[in-house]
Design a protein around this motif. Structure first.
Motif, PDB file in Angstrom:
ATOM      1  N   VAL A  95     -28.229   0.021 -13.797  1.00 12.61           N
ATOM      2  CA  VAL A  95     -28.811   1.306 -13.599  1.00 12.61           C
ATOM      3  C   VAL A  95     -30.471   0.972 -13.715  1.00 12.61           C
ATOM      4  O   VAL A  95     -31.123   1.961 -14.129  1.00 12.61           O
ATOM      5  CB  VAL A  95     -28.303   2.385 -14.508  1.00 12.61           C
ATOM      6  CG1 VAL A  95     -26.900   2.801 -13.990  1.00 12.61           C
ATOM      7  CG2 VAL A  95     -28.519   2.029 -16.083  1.00 12.61           C
ATOM      8  N   PRO A 119     -29.536   6.178 -10.871  1.00 15.67           N
ATOM      9  CA  PRO A 119     -29.203   7.557 -11.581  1.00 15.67           C
ATOM     10  C   PRO A 119     -30.438   8.476 -11.763  1.00 15.67           C
ATOM     11  O   PRO A 119     -31.609   8.076 -11.305  1.00 15.67           O
ATOM     12  CB  PRO A 119     -28.552   7.225 -12.821  1.00 15.67           C
ATOM     13  CG  PRO A 119     -29.170   6.065 -13.276  1.00 15.67           C
ATOM     14  CD  PRO A 119     -29.541   5.379 -12.111  1.00 15.67           C
ATOM     15  N   THR A 130     -26.421  10.328  -8.771  1.00 17.75           N
ATOM     16  CA  THR A 130     -26.443   8.676  -8.715  1.00 17.75           C
ATOM     17  C   THR A 130     -25.974   8.258  -7.599  1.00 17.75           C
ATOM     18  O   THR A 130     -24.967   8.620  -6.969  1.00 17.75           O
ATOM     19  CB  THR A 130     -25.458   7.835  -9.634  1.00 17.75           C
ATOM     20  OG1 THR A 130     -26.046   8.562 -11.119  1.00 17.75           O
ATOM     21  CG2 THR A 130     -25.706   6.605  -9.564  1.00 17.75           C
ATOM     22  N   LEU A 150     -19.942   6.145 -13.227  1.00 16.46           N
ATOM     23  CA  LEU A 150     -21.022   7.058 -12.860  1.00 16.46           C
ATOM     24  C   LEU A 150     -20.730   8.486 -12.574  1.00 16.46           C
ATOM     25  O   LEU A 150     -21.620   9.309 -13.072  1.00 16.46           O
ATOM     26  CB  LEU A 150     -21.774   6.428 -11.844  1.00 16.46           C
ATOM     27  CG  LEU A 150     -21.967   4.856 -11.737  1.00 16.46           C
ATOM     28  CD1 LEU A 150     -22.344   4.476 -10.223  1.00 16.46           C
ATOM     29  CD2 LEU A 150     -23.368   5.057 -12.384  1.00 16.46           C
ATOM     30  N   VAL A 156     -21.966  11.553  -7.633  1.00 16.46           N
ATOM     31  CA  VAL A 156     -22.122  10.094  -6.898  1.00 16.46           C
ATOM     32  C   VAL A 156     -22.108  10.116  -5.415  1.00 16.46           C
ATOM     33  O   VAL A 156     -21.059  10.529  -4.885  1.00 16.46           O
ATOM     34  CB  VAL A 156     -20.983   9.181  -7.764  1.00 16.46           C
ATOM     35  CG1 VAL A 156     -21.306   7.664  -7.410  1.00 16.46           C
ATOM     36  CG2 VAL A 156     -20.990   9.283  -9.154  1.00 16.46           C
TER      37      VAL A 156
END
Length: 269
Positions: A95, A119, A130, A150, A156
């Motif tokens: 990330v 993210p 994300t 996530l 997501v």
């Protein structure tokens, strides 16, 4: 049975994700790599233990996922040490903003399963956005596992073209700052129209956050919600005539997002 995780870095983003994993029961065991030890907020949780570095991991520890949540400028100096954890059953989930899949493959090897994710800060309250992209070594099961991890802190989405991550960074990664700036500017405009500073700020803050929540909960698009507020010839229409003209908000945001995407490409090298 939850998965086994190695969390490298437990700052704001890493801590927010760990909160979500523990609350949802996704993770059965998490080892946190932090030189200063496990953060106090997680110190009493039996599922969480700490290690000062990769050399201090428990004997035989083979995580399902290695989550890389350190700052991008720190990553280059530490990632090669994690090559020992590369195996078919482990996926590396990064990330770290701007760090490309190629940069990880150069340190971990082309056989490493790597997911690059971007993210944003609303993950801290479980409302993050994300976007992730896998390399060729990531299995469908590992994609699903990373999506679950996530998804513990928000929505997501997946892409297969990594070059799109620069635009993703510019829109959703940096986007919360644009919204906060809108609240700042709206408050200042209220002051300029004669409102006391504290009231102007209160109105701007509540309006921006409330409108965002309405957009989140509504099945209608942003354009439909905007039109629902706008009476022909009314006050809102007068303001929108300024914001939506040829030099208004859209061309300004186009330039802002393009500048952010350009900088993202530069930082990625």
């Amino acid at each position: 049975m939850g998965c086994t995780l190695l969390l490298v870095g437990c700052g704001k983003m890493g801590g927010a994700m760990l909160d979500g994993w523990l609350a949802s029961g996704i993770a059965s065991r998490v080892v946190v790599v932090e030189p200063s030890g496990v953060p106090e907020a997680f110190a009493g949780n039996p599922a969480v233990s700490g290690a000062a570095g990769v050399d201090a991991l428990p004997d035989g520890f083979q995580p399902d996922v290695v989550v890389l949540a350190v700052k991008p400028q720190v990553m280059d100096g530490m990632i090669a040490a994690y090559r020992a954890l590369v195996r078919p059953g482990t996926v590396f989930l990064s990330v770290a903003a701007g760090k490309t899949i190629a940069s990880f493959e150069a340190s971990l090897g082309a056989e490493a399963a790597i997911v690059r994710a971007m993210p944003n800060t609303p993950a801290a309250i479980g409302r993050g956005m994300t976007v992730a992209v896998p390399n060729a070594a990531v299995s469908d099961a590992q994609v699903a596992l990373c999506e679950t991890l996530l998804g513990a802190v928000g929505d997501v989405a997946w892409v297969r073209d990594e070059s799109l991550m620069d635009a993703v960074t510019a829109v959703s990664g940096s986007g919360p700052a644009y919204v906060f700036l809108l609240a700042e500017c709206l408050a200042k405009a209220g002051e300029a129209s004669g409102l006391p500073a504290d009231l102007a700020l209160r109105l701007a803050r509540a309006t921006v956050s409330g409108a965002g929540e309405l957009l989140h909960r509504s099945s209608q698009g942003a354009d439909e919600l905007r039109k629902a507020v706008t009476s022909p010839g009314g006050t809102t229409q007068a303001a929108l005539n300024v914001l939506m003209d040829g030099e208004g908000l859209q061309p300004l945001l186009d330039k802002a997002v393009a500048a952010a995407a350009k900088r993202s490409r530069e930082l990625a090298g």
